[in-house]
Design an enzyme around this catalytic site. Structure first.
Site, mmCIF file in Angstrom:
data_model
loop_
_atom_site.group_PDB
_atom_site.id
_atom_site.type_symbol
_atom_site.label_atom_id
_atom_site.label_comp_id
_atom_site.label_asym_id
_atom_site.label_seq_id
_atom_site.Cartn_x
_atom_site.Cartn_y
_atom_site.Cartn_z
ATOM 1 N N LYS A 103 -19.099 -20.826 -7.306
ATOM 2 C CA LYS A 103 -20.375 -20.177 -7.628
ATOM 3 C C LYS A 103 -21.514 -21.046 -7.152
ATOM 4 C CE LYS A 103 -23.135 -18.546 -11.523
ATOM 5 N NZ LYS A 103 -23.134 -18.106 -12.925
ATOM 6 N N ARG A 144 -15.568 -9.604 -11.993
ATOM 7 C CA ARG A 144 -16.846 -10.047 -11.456
ATOM 8 C C ARG A 144 -16.913 -9.572 -10.009
ATOM 9 N NH1 ARG A 144 -18.882 -15.101 -9.177
ATOM 10 N NH2 ARG A 144 -20.776 -15.757 -10.228
ATOM 11 N N SER A 181 -23.323 -16.546 -21.070
ATOM 12 C CA SER A 181 -23.208 -17.827 -20.363
ATOM 13 C C SER A 181 -24.311 -18.768 -20.814
ATOM 14 C CB SER A 181 -23.373 -17.630 -18.855
ATOM 15 O OG SER A 181 -22.270 -16.958 -18.331
HETATM 16 N N1 TZP Z 1 -19.889 -19.689 -13.877
HETATM 17 C C1 TZP Z 1 -20.069 -20.984 -13.980
HETATM 18 S S1 TZP Z 1 -19.102 -21.848 -12.906
HETATM 19 C C2 TZP Z 1 -18.404 -20.411 -12.311
HETATM 20 C C3 TZP Z 1 -18.953 -19.334 -12.954
HETATM 21 C C4 TZP Z 1 -18.631 -17.922 -12.695
HETATM 22 C C5 TZP Z 1 -17.388 -20.408 -11.221
HETATM 23 C C6 TZP Z 1 -16.028 -20.756 -11.716
HETATM 24 O O1 TZP Z 1 -15.122 -20.746 -10.651
HETATM 25 P P1 TZP Z 1 -13.980 -21.852 -10.513
HETATM 26 O O2 TZP Z 1 -13.314 -21.516 -9.198
HETATM 27 O O3 TZP Z 1 -13.050 -21.668 -11.662
HETATM 28 O O4 TZP Z 1 -14.665 -23.190 -10.486
#
Ligand code: TZP
Ligand code: MG
Length: 213
Positions: free
Chosen positions: A143, A45, A114
């Site tokens: 995020k 990503r 997603s």
């Molecule tokens: N999509 C939903 S939450 C997220 C993504 C890419 C972030 C996940 O990051 P982390 O650090 O595992 O909470």
């Protein structure tokens, strides 16, 4: 495909999060260490990289993963996925439509979608998605999203809604992974629990153990 432990290797992670001592850490090295610790899928990503930088990272990651049996999935970017010969793409609700992605990528490669609800999961399955990313499972600062946290209950309802594999994402750590395991989810996907850990390999091992318990 084994979705049990997905590392979302976010190239922007070290810019966004002030993890002590993490500045400038080598993403490829962390990916490799995490794979040794049991990561089963690597998703790259990189929202802030230009094409050439993302391509370079994709090619180098593909090179590191060659022979490990761990597939490489590219987040958002069909062009990068095709250019680096990745095993698939992961798309959000605002990215390239699933039908278009399937047309471009063909039937052999993997498409993950997603979702934030059981309804979106059903639509993704009906549209031919190979797996679902369900979240945010827990609150996360990695995020920036306005989407509501769905919690383990939300993950469970997504899992019940579809037959394709469901991977939970968002705020998952070794502390709450077992709770996600009890929802019936096929896997967990993490950024900070691995990239922000002092030892990526050990972090992966601990997540794996916790999820399967
Ligand atoms: N999509 C939903 S939450 C997220 C993504 C890419 C972030 C996940 O990051 P982390 O650090 O595992 O909470
Ligand atoms: Mg996206």
């Amino acid at each position: 495909m084994d979705y049990s432990l997905c590392l979302v290797a976010d190239a922007d992670f070290f810019k966004k999060i002030a993890v002590q001592g993490a500045a400038g850490r080598d993403l490829l090295g962390l990916i490799q260490a995490a794979v040794r610790g049991g990561v089963t899928v690597v998703q790259l990503r990189a929202k802030a990289l230009c094409f050439r930088e993302f391509l370079d990272l994709g090619l180098r990651t593909a090179d590191r993963l060659a022979g490990t049996g761990v597939p490489l999935i590219i987040n958002d970017r069909m062009d990068i996925a095709l250019a680096c010969g990745a095993d698939g793409v992961h798309l959000g609700q605002e990215d390239m439509p699933l039908a278009m992605a399937r047309k471009i990528l063909g039937g052999d490669r993997t498409i993950g979608i997603s979702v934030n609800s059981a309804e979106e999961a059903r639509a993704a399955e009906a549209g031919g998605a190979d797996y679902i990313g369900a979240g945010p499972a827990f609150a996360t600062s990695t995020k920036e999203t306005a989407l509501p946290v769905i919690g383990p209950e939300g993950v469970r309802s997504v899992k019940r809604a579809v037959r394709i594999p469901v991977v939970a994402i968002g705020g998952i750590s070794a502390t709450n992974a077992a709770e996600i395991g009890r929802t019936g989810a096929d896997g967990i996907a993490v950024i900070s629990a691995i990239l922000g850990a002092p030892d990526a390999r050990r972090a992966a091992e601990e997540l794996k153990r916790a999820f399967q318990r």
